[in-house]
Design a protein around this motif. Structure first.
Motif, PDB file in Angstrom:
ATOM      1  N   UNK A   1       0.847  -1.190   0.000  1.00  0.00           N
ATOM      2  CA  UNK A   1       0.000   0.000   0.000  1.00  0.00           C
ATOM      3  C   UNK A   1       0.890   1.250   0.000  1.00  0.00           C
ATOM      4  N   UNK A   2       0.316   2.383  -0.360  1.00  0.00           N
ATOM      5  CA  UNK A   2       1.088   3.628  -0.337  1.00  0.00           C
ATOM      6  C   UNK A   2       1.562   3.960   1.071  1.00  0.00           C
ATOM      7  N   UNK A   3       0.742   3.675   2.071  1.00  0.00           N
ATOM      8  CA  UNK A   3       1.152   3.930   3.459  1.00  0.00           C
ATOM      9  C   UNK A   3       2.340   3.057   3.847  1.00  0.00           C
ATOM     10  N   UNK A   4       2.337   1.786   3.417  1.00  0.00           N
ATOM     11  CA  UNK A   4       3.461   0.895   3.726  1.00  0.00           C
ATOM     12  C   UNK A   4       4.731   1.398   3.053  1.00  0.00           C
ATOM     13  N   UNK A   5       4.617   1.877   1.823  1.00  0.00           N
ATOM     14  CA  UNK A   5       5.787   2.422   1.120  1.00  0.00           C
ATOM     15  C   UNK A   5       6.333   3.651   1.834  1.00  0.00           C
ATOM     16  N   UNK A   6       5.453   4.579   2.168  1.00  0.00           N
ATOM     17  CA  UNK A   6       5.883   5.817   2.820  1.00  0.00           C
ATOM     18  C   UNK A   6       6.543   5.531   4.167  1.00  0.00           C
ATOM     19  N   UNK A   7       5.961   4.601   4.914  1.00  0.00           N
ATOM     20  CA  UNK A   7       6.501   4.289   6.241  1.00  0.00           C
ATOM     21  C   UNK A   7       7.907   3.714   6.147  1.00  0.00           C
TER      22      UNK A   7
ATOM     23  N   UNK B   1      15.203   6.449   5.779  1.00  0.00           N
ATOM     24  CA  UNK B   1      15.853   7.753   5.693  1.00  0.00           C
ATOM     25  C   UNK B   1      16.255   8.277   7.063  1.00  0.00           C
ATOM     26  N   UNK B   2      15.462   7.974   8.092  1.00  0.00           N
ATOM     27  CA  UNK B   2      15.748   8.462   9.425  1.00  0.00           C
ATOM     28  C   UNK B   2      16.583   7.533  10.274  1.00  0.00           C
ATOM     29  N   UNK B   3      16.992   6.394   9.720  1.00  0.00           N
ATOM     30  CA  UNK B   3      17.711   5.393  10.510  1.00  0.00           C
ATOM     31  C   UNK B   3      19.185   5.718  10.684  1.00  0.00           C
ATOM     32  N   UNK B   4      19.735   6.554   9.797  1.00  0.00           N
ATOM     33  CA  UNK B   4      21.170   6.806   9.830  1.00  0.00           C
ATOM     34  C   UNK B   4      21.988   5.669   9.266  1.00  0.00           C
ATOM     35  N   UNK B   5      21.317   4.673   8.665  1.00  0.00           N
ATOM     36  CA  UNK B   5      21.999   3.483   8.159  1.00  0.00           C
ATOM     37  C   UNK B   5      22.255   3.529   6.655  1.00  0.00           C
ATOM     38  N   UNK B   6      21.738   4.520   5.949  1.00  0.00           N
ATOM     39  CA  UNK B   6      21.903   4.575   4.497  1.00  0.00           C
ATOM     40  C   UNK B   6      23.367   4.870   4.151  1.00  0.00           C
TER      41      UNK B   6
ATOM     42  N   UNK C   1      18.062  -1.831  14.773  1.00  0.00           N
ATOM     43  CA  UNK C   1      16.962  -1.801  15.745  1.00  0.00           C
ATOM     44  C   UNK C   1      15.716  -1.083  15.237  1.00  0.00           C
ATOM     45  N   UNK C   2      15.908  -0.041  14.433  1.00  0.00           N
ATOM     46  CA  UNK C   2      14.760   0.734  13.959  1.00  0.00           C
ATOM     47  C   UNK C   2      14.040   0.060  12.791  1.00  0.00           C
ATOM     48  N   UNK C   3      14.696  -0.926  12.163  1.00  0.00           N
ATOM     49  CA  UNK C   3      14.146  -1.475  10.925  1.00  0.00           C
ATOM     50  C   UNK C   3      13.860  -2.965  10.971  1.00  0.00           C
ATOM     51  N   UNK C   4      14.473  -3.690  11.915  1.00  0.00           N
ATOM     52  CA  UNK C   4      14.393  -5.152  11.866  1.00  0.00           C
ATOM     53  C   UNK C   4      12.969  -5.678  12.009  1.00  0.00           C
ATOM     54  N   UNK C   5      12.135  -4.988  12.783  1.00  0.00           N
ATOM     55  CA  UNK C   5      10.751  -5.433  12.966  1.00  0.00           C
ATOM     56  C   UNK C   5       9.750  -4.482  12.306  1.00  0.00           C
ATOM     57  N   UNK C   6      10.199  -3.778  11.298  1.00  0.00           N
ATOM     58  CA  UNK C   6       9.321  -2.803  10.653  1.00  0.00           C
ATOM     59  C   UNK C   6       8.136  -3.511   9.991  1.00  0.00           C
ATOM     60  N   UNK C   7       6.923  -3.000  10.145  1.00  0.00           N
ATOM     61  CA  UNK C   7       5.733  -3.651   9.568  1.00  0.00           C
ATOM     62  C   UNK C   7       5.818  -3.843   8.058  1.00  0.00           C
TER      63      UNK C   7
ATOM     64  N   UNK D   1       9.073   1.946  -4.189  1.00  0.00           N
ATOM     65  CA  UNK D   1       8.442   2.603  -3.044  1.00  0.00           C
ATOM     66  C   UNK D   1       7.917   4.003  -3.357  1.00  0.00           C
ATOM     67  N   UNK D   2       8.232   4.497  -4.559  1.00  0.00           N
ATOM     68  CA  UNK D   2       7.694   5.815  -4.954  1.00  0.00           C
ATOM     69  C   UNK D   2       7.527   5.863  -6.470  1.00  0.00           C
ATOM     70  N   UNK D   3       6.718   6.780  -6.946  1.00  0.00           N
ATOM     71  CA  UNK D   3       6.597   7.022  -8.380  1.00  0.00           C
ATOM     72  C   UNK D   3       7.800   7.832  -8.842  1.00  0.00           C
ATOM     73  N   UNK D   4       8.297   7.514 -10.020  1.00  0.00           N
ATOM     74  CA  UNK D   4       9.399   8.274 -10.606  1.00  0.00           C
ATOM     75  C   UNK D   4       8.889   8.850 -11.922  1.00  0.00           C
ATOM     76  N   UNK D   5       8.773  10.173 -11.972  1.00  0.00           N
ATOM     77  CA  UNK D   5       8.150  10.812 -13.130  1.00  0.00           C
ATOM     78  C   UNK D   5       8.999  10.683 -14.388  1.00  0.00           C
ATOM     79  N   UNK D   6      10.323  10.728 -14.234  1.00  0.00           N
ATOM     80  CA  UNK D   6      11.210  10.656 -15.388  1.00  0.00           C
ATOM     81  C   UNK D   6      12.421   9.789 -15.061  1.00  0.00           C
ATOM     82  N   UNK D   7      12.666   8.783 -15.891  1.00  0.00           N
ATOM     83  CA  UNK D   7      13.821   7.909 -15.713  1.00  0.00           C
ATOM     84  C   UNK D   7      13.580   6.887 -14.607  1.00  0.00           C
ATOM     85  N   UNK D   8      14.678   6.214 -14.216  1.00  0.00           N
ATOM     86  CA  UNK D   8      14.622   5.286 -13.093  1.00  0.00           C
ATOM     87  C   UNK D   8      14.076   3.910 -13.407  1.00  0.00           C
TER      88      UNK D   8
END
Length: 402
Positions: free
Chosen positions: A170-176, A182-187, A212-218, A296-303
């Protein structure tokens, strides 16, 4: 290239052999191809063309005059009801059984869907009930069986099988998941081997979903559950203790740790294969058999994800929630070079987020039923020894109390 990512990942051969044994491949189910009008003939290196309706049989993706590995074999051609004249794979009678099909890693031919169908988003299996059984048999023969009744399942290429499922997330699952990654500091800059000239073939950033922030992510759990539903041989895998450990003869399938990747405008992943080369698969004892990639997101051009070996090349457009499934490795634990693909650059000013999951399968010797595993499979041997001791103790053996 980057190695596989497991918990407590191990390297080295799974057995002491110098060759990579193939799994016992079941006899293929007879397949036939039909069309509403004249049959579609696909010759090596040519676009699909219409053959005469009077043709009784043909070679699909294979020129019988050449001494090369056959594609899907000489398949019987018959008439059938299928919208828009699309090629149909169905079960044929025993009398029409095709000759033995060459293993997928030896096939160099492509069996496409008609170009107009591919360009319109692929063949929706829900609209083609006559094709389901035959296509399911095809995926099971050389790859992993696909649940052909899965909602929104579209076929972009018949062989090698390339499929998509819209609204996989779902879009909510993608956004979450984007927000959490992005906020995990692991990228981190993606770790992958460069080309022979020293140029890095990948410029994106990646994180594995084990912090820890991602291992049990829904959303991670949703991806695993839906992958299991789509590939029935994986049923219950994510709940097992061996889910993220290298496969063994007793636990033949596993997942590599799921990842999230982020491409800024202009970033790319140049042409590559997901499967391990034969010698690497033998050393590791497993092969990547399926790629489950979710945009996880729409890409308007390329990708787009481009499959370079198809003719013409096939571009899969990133659509939020869309899942792309293909099989980089075969049942014989060999790479299928036809799945070579490229992550095209997003146009500057745009970005692409994806989640990727690799399904791995054991590539060593499988213990025959009723016999202990070979000496090279340490984990399986210890499990067998432990089970034998437990059985002996329960039966009063070994001096235990009665």
């Amino acid at each position: 290239r980057a190695g596989g990512m497991f918990t407590n990942a191990r390297a080295g051969k799974a057995d002491g052999s110098d060759t990579l044994p193939s799994e016992n491949m079941p006899a293929p189910s007879p397949l036939a191809v039909a069309s509403t009008s004249a049959p579609i003939r696909v010759e090596p290196g040519r676009r699909a063309s219409r053959a005469s309706p009077s043709v009784a049989s043909s070679s699909l993706g294979h020129d019988a005059r050449k001494k090369s590995a056959p594609g899907l074999g000489s398949l019987a051609l018959s008439r059938g009801r299928l919208s828009r004249g699309c090629a149909l794979v169905t079960r044929a009678s025993a009398a029409d059984a095709p000759p033995a099909i060459a293993p997928a890693h030896l096939r160099t031919t492509i069996t496409p869907v008609p170009p107009d169908i591919a360009a319109s988003g692929g063949m929706l299996l829900a609209d083609q009930p006559g094709m389901k059984a035959g296509f399911g048999d095809l995926t099971a023969h050389d790859f992993l069986r696909v649940d052909v009744d899965a909602p929104n399942l579209r076929v972009l290429c018949i062989d090698p099988p390339i499929l998509t499922v819209d609204d996989f997330l779902t879009h909510d699952e993608c956004d979450a998941l984007i927000d959490a990654a992005a906020g995990s500091g692991e990228m981190k800059v993606s770790a992958v081997g460069g080309s022979d000239d020293g140029i890095n073939i990948r410029t994106s950033k990646t994180c594995t979903l084990d912090s820890p922030a991602l291992t049990n992510h829904p959303t991670k759990k949703a991806i695993l559950a839906k992958a299991e539903a789509l590939l029935p041989q994986l049923a219950g895998l994510s709940a097992s203790k061996a889910a993220f450990k290298p496969p063994t003869s007793q636990s033949p399938y596993s997942f590599e740790l799921p990842q999230v990747a982020h491409y800024e405008g202009g970033e790319y992943f140049k042409t590559h294969e997901d499967a391990f080369p034969d010698d690497v698969a033998r050393r590791k004892g497993y092969q990547r058999r399926a790629t489950v990639l979710v945009y996880l997101n729409d890409v308007a051009e390329g990708g787009a994800t481009r499959f370079d070996k198809l003719s013409p090349p096939l571009d899969v457009t990133p659509v939020k929630g869309r899942m792309l499934l293909f099989f980089p490795g075969t049942k014989a634990s060999m790479p299928d070079a036809r799945t070579l693909h490229t992550a095209l650059e997003a146009v500057p000013g745009h970005e692409k987020w994806i989640s990727q999951l690799w399904v791995c399968a054991y590539a060593g010797k499988h213990a025959p039923e009723g016999k202990p595993p070979g000496p090279g499979d340490r984990a399986a041997r210890r499990a067998a020894e432990k089970a034998a001791k437990k059985a002996a103790k329960k039966g009063g053996g070994g001096g235990g109390r009665r």
